[in-house]
Enzyme design. Sequence first.
Site: not given
Length: 319
Positions: A184, A192, A197, A201, A227
């Site tokens: 994780d 974010n 974003h 990414d 994630e």
Amino acid sequence: MATPNSVNTIDFGKAKQRLTPKVDPGLNNTLSDPQELWRRLSQRLHMTLEVDRVLETLFNELLPATKIDGIHYQHDAKQYELNIGKQATHSAGYRLVTSEDYLGEITFSRNKRFQEKELLLLESLLTTLLFPLKNALQYRDAIKAALEDPLTGAGNRIAMDNALHREIDLAHRYGQALGLLVIDLDRFKTINDNHGHIVGDQVLKDVVHTIQHCTRNTDMTFRYGGEEFVVLLSKTSLEAAKVITERIRHSVSEICCDGEGGVIHPTVSIGLTMLRFEDNQSTLFSRADKALYHAKNNGRNRVEVAEDLSSTKGTNCIG
């Protein structure tokens, strides 16, 4: 005509489907009708949509006619490479193109130098490869797209479920070790929110690239959720799995990604467990997920091993 030991171009759009009208009996007395071989290839190459099967069929059909020892095929853009038979001293290579497509490069090799009539035969027979190979490459792309996360290139949930079922079955059947990591990305929402974003990414892609760099070609990486990632470590002992897992954690912490609010140094928390005799997909994943929960609760950027958390110490693990 091809030049031996060099790469030549076969333009399928321009190539005439010509056949060698007569083959010197001294070359191969088993090939009495090259036109029949061409027809047989045309039929058999269409019987599969798998690239490796198409090329294996080509090799097996050409073997009696040309006495080739091996075929090497590669398509760099599609990250695909296949060797059939064995590499030999003399070779004849071809770039396979049409007006619209590049279909890769194929090289035939054998220990005896190719004669002109044999090269003419190869070029003629290669025209049967156009549509079967093109269809097989398109099919491979479709399958890959269906099983791949479009952002990171890792396997998706469908691919993970299929691989997990297969690898557990193989491990149980042959008594092999199998490790499972649930990974994780720590505080990804904050990344974010603070950096946008697009940067988020990029962090996800960098993390997957790092995971794959830290693992072997036989290991498999999947994007399980937003994630969260899963890694399968086949034929890996608990101690070796711990080493790989710690390598992943450390390598991710060294990633530097430029964000709107400054440089980002992502970290991951990881839960690790090993397959046990009584395990199925659900119990194996659940145990790794609980280990991940401990890693998150104990400060993040750390590895927790289910077997170390259990009083059994993993004594009933496979392998």
